[in-house]
Design a protein around this motif. Structure first.
Motif, short mmCIF file in Angstrom:
data_model
loop_
_atom_site.label_atom_id
_atom_site.label_comp_id
_atom_site.label_asym_id
_atom_site.label_seq_id
_atom_site.Cartn_x
_atom_site.Cartn_y
_atom_site.Cartn_z
N LEU A 1 0.83 -1.20 0.00
CA LEU A 1 0.00 0.00 0.00
C LEU A 1 0.86 1.26 0.00
CD1 LEU A 1 -2.81 1.29 0.13
CD2 LEU A 1 -2.65 1.20 2.63
N GLY A 2 1.97 1.23 0.74
CA GLY A 2 2.85 2.39 0.79
C GLY A 2 3.49 2.71 -0.55
N VAL A 3 3.80 1.67 -1.32
CA VAL A 3 4.40 1.87 -2.64
C VAL A 3 3.40 2.51 -3.60
CG1 VAL A 3 5.49 0.77 -4.62
CG2 VAL A 3 6.01 -0.04 -2.31
N ILE A 4 2.23 1.89 -3.71
CA ILE A 4 1.26 2.39 -4.70
C ILE A 4 0.67 3.73 -4.26
CG2 ILE A 4 0.76 0.15 -5.72
CD1 ILE A 4 -1.69 -0.10 -3.98
N MET A 5 0.60 3.98 -2.95
CA MET A 5 0.13 5.29 -2.48
C MET A 5 1.12 6.39 -2.87
SD MET A 5 -1.05 6.49 1.35
CE MET A 5 -2.54 5.47 1.31
N ALA A 6 2.42 6.10 -2.78
CA ALA A 6 3.42 7.09 -3.19
C ALA A 6 3.33 7.37 -4.68
CB ALA A 6 4.82 6.58 -2.83
N ILE A 7 3.13 6.32 -5.48
CA ILE A 7 2.98 6.51 -6.93
C ILE A 7 1.76 7.36 -7.22
CG2 ILE A 7 2.59 5.35 -9.14
CD1 ILE A 7 4.06 2.90 -7.93
N GLU A 8 0.64 7.05 -6.55
CA GLU A 8 -0.60 7.78 -6.79
C GLU A 8 -0.48 9.24 -6.35
OE1 GLU A 8 -4.28 8.35 -8.38
OE2 GLU A 8 -3.11 6.48 -8.47
N ALA A 9 0.25 9.48 -5.27
CA ALA A 9 0.45 10.86 -4.83
C ALA A 9 1.18 11.67 -5.90
CB ALA A 9 1.24 10.87 -3.52
N LEU A 10 2.18 11.05 -6.53
CA LEU A 10 2.90 11.76 -7.59
C LEU A 10 2.06 11.89 -8.85
CD1 LEU A 10 6.58 10.47 -7.20
CD2 LEU A 10 5.49 12.54 -6.29
N ALA A 11 1.18 10.92 -9.10
CA ALA A 11 0.26 11.06 -10.23
C ALA A 11 -0.66 12.26 -10.01
CB ALA A 11 -0.56 9.78 -10.39
N ALA B 1 4.55 5.60 3.99
CA ALA B 1 3.21 5.34 4.51
C ALA B 1 3.06 3.84 4.66
CB ALA B 1 2.15 5.88 3.55
N HIS B 2 2.40 3.41 5.74
CA HIS B 2 2.32 1.97 6.03
C HIS B 2 1.08 1.70 6.87
CE1 HIS B 2 3.71 -2.08 7.08
NE2 HIS B 2 4.70 -1.91 6.23
N ASP C 1 -10.65 5.24 16.81
CA ASP C 1 -11.46 5.68 15.67
C ASP C 1 -10.77 6.77 14.86
OD1 ASP C 1 -13.61 5.63 13.93
OD2 ASP C 1 -14.76 7.11 15.08
N LEU C 2 -9.50 6.50 14.52
CA LEU C 2 -8.70 7.43 13.73
C LEU C 2 -8.23 6.75 12.45
CD1 LEU C 2 -6.53 8.90 16.63
CD2 LEU C 2 -8.43 10.05 15.46
N ALA C 3 -8.26 7.49 11.35
CA ALA C 3 -7.86 6.92 10.06
C ALA C 3 -6.35 6.82 9.92
CB ALA C 3 -8.42 7.77 8.91
N VAL C 4 -5.63 7.79 10.48
CA VAL C 4 -4.18 7.85 10.31
C VAL C 4 -3.51 8.29 11.61
CG1 VAL C 4 -4.27 8.34 7.82
CG2 VAL C 4 -4.29 10.23 9.46
N ILE D 1 -1.62 4.10 8.53
CA ILE D 1 -3.01 4.03 8.12
C ILE D 1 -3.68 2.91 8.92
CG2 ILE D 1 -4.61 3.52 6.22
CD1 ILE D 1 -1.24 4.84 5.31
N ARG D 2 -4.84 3.18 9.44
CA ARG D 2 -5.58 2.20 10.24
C ARG D 2 -5.80 0.90 9.46
NH1 ARG D 2 -11.19 4.35 12.49
NH2 ARG D 2 -11.26 5.14 10.35
#
Length: 412
Positions: free
Chosen positions: A101-111, A194-195, A206-209, A378-379
């Motif tokens: 998730l941390g890898v693809i989230m970083a890619i998506e952030a740059l997208a 991110a992990h 009850d927290l997302a991050v 991330i929760r």
């Protein structure tokens, strides 16, 4: 509903969930997620990640130890490179989100930031081996980047007798070059990861991050207890040197010691010899994993615990031995990066940021030897990880992604 380049965070999160499913299909075991270092499944996953990196506008390449890279190129770089990432390998019968998730989230952030110019290059890396599933050596990928790759690892063999050097050659790498393209501290701005939390704290509150304060140091030991095997029916209990009974007392004490000292300690494996129903156990072998966010506490508690286990053995007429098989120093996340994460979390969620430590190891452990590190959790459902039941929600992923994007913007 936040939108960037005409796409909402929710739609981007949905895409990330779909990509995690795709990565989960690259597995050596049908019906499970198992992807180990330098395997065909590893190659397929990295080929797919390279495609997604290119679609995000990144330049791509593979390094000397098999990490997959993508770069958002700065037209006028005036500062060192910012590195984002996590790992693409898994444990056996894993979940789909640990590392990936941390890898693809970083890619998506740059997208999402494809139209924004930065005064530095931003690199995304999918570290090839964090878990140590194949060769029992952890952080191979990030150690190669951080300049702490151990050449002795090349001789380590997997369960099939294949050395890491042989596996590298089969994968298309040159083992003699392993780690020689390591990054330099002066060329690196920071490392962000991110992990999933892999624990229950965020869900309980009850927290997302959450903002990671540091990564616990860890020590692992292989221990042995020797007594005297004997006939189960003829040796009176008060005349026995039962290795298993002594070990049971030790394990119970380890649990109490950890609770009293505010650390965690785990006996994950235990072998009983000779292992017959009618024989008094003459020997046991077991492991201890002990962790603390404070390195001083870890060192002190380790010394105390081993001494006390020796006392238990002496009291029972047993011999206790221990061998340190692994250790990693506690790593604090850089204070300024913690505050940056906290600021964006508060802005995105409109709630007070939760700071929490990581009891699990991450690639940030190795990267911290060369640069400042900062992490966002991330929760995950019930804190379950390293398990097929590992789960995150699209809404939490959307929050995490939004935070990641705002974090990158905060460096400008």
């Amino acid at each position: 509903m936040a939108t960037m380049n005409g796409i909402t965070m929710e739609d981007r999160a949905k895409r990330l969930m779909e990509q995690a499913d795709v990565l989960g299909s690259f597995t050596e075991t049908p019906g499970q997620v198992t992807r180990a270092y330098l395997t065909p499944e590893h190659r397929l996953a990295h080929d797919q990640l390279a495609v997604w990196m290119q679609q995000a506008g990144l330049e791509t390449w593979q390094d000397s130890v098999g990490n997959q890279w993508g770069r958002k190129v700065s037209l006028n770089p005036t500062q060192p490179t910012l590195i984002l990432g996590s790992h693409s390998d898994t444990v056996r019968n894993a979940g789909k989100y640990d590392g990936n998730l941390g890898v693809i989230m970083a890619i998506e952030a740059l997208a999402a930031l494809s139209e924004q110019e930065f005064p530095f290059h931003i690199d995304v890396v999918a570290f090839a081996d964090e878990e140590g599933t194949r060769f029992n050596t952890t952080l191979i990928g990030s150690s190669g980047v951080a300049g702490c790759f151990n050449p002795a690892w090349l001789d380590v063999k997997d369960a099939d007798g294949i050395s890491m050097a042989e596996a590298m050659r089969t994968f298309g790498l040159d083992p003699e070059q392993a780690g020689r393209d390591a990054r330099r501290a002066e060329e690196t701005l920071a490392y962000l990861e991110a992990h999933i939390e892999q624990g229950p704290v965020l869900e309980a509150e009850d927290l997302a991050v959450g903002v990671v304060t540091g990564i616990a140091g860890a020590k692992r030991f292989e221990c042995g207890v020797k007594g005297m095997a004997g006939h189960a029916g003829t040796v009176p209990v008060n005349l026995r040197n039962d290795a298993l009974c002594g070990t049971a007392e030790m394990i119970t004490y380890i649990e109490k010691f950890a609770a009293d000292k505010g650390i965690v300690a785990t006996v994950g494996k235990c072998e009983v010899l000779p292992g017959a129903v009618n024989v008094i156990p003459g020997e046991t072998r077991f492991t201890i994993d002990i962790r603390s966010l404070s390195q001083d506490t870890l060192e002190a508690c380790t010394t105390q615990l081993l001494a006390l286990l020796n006392k238990i053995a002496d009291k029972r007429g047993l011999k206790f031995s221990s061998q340190n098989i692994y250790q990693a120093a506690a790593v604090p996340c850089h204070e300024s990066l913690q505050q940056k994460w906290a600021s964006v979390v508060e802005t995105v969620t409109q709630t007070k940021p939760r700071f929490l430590p990581s009891g699990a190891g991450h690639d940030a452990l190795a990267m911290a030897t060369m640069t400042d590190v900062g992490m966002l959790f991330i929760r995950c459902e019930k804190g379950i990880s390293h398990n097929p039941r590992e789960q995150v929600t699209p809404s939490d992923v959307a929050v995490g992604l939004h935070c990641f994007i705002e974090m990158l913007k905060s460096f400008v």
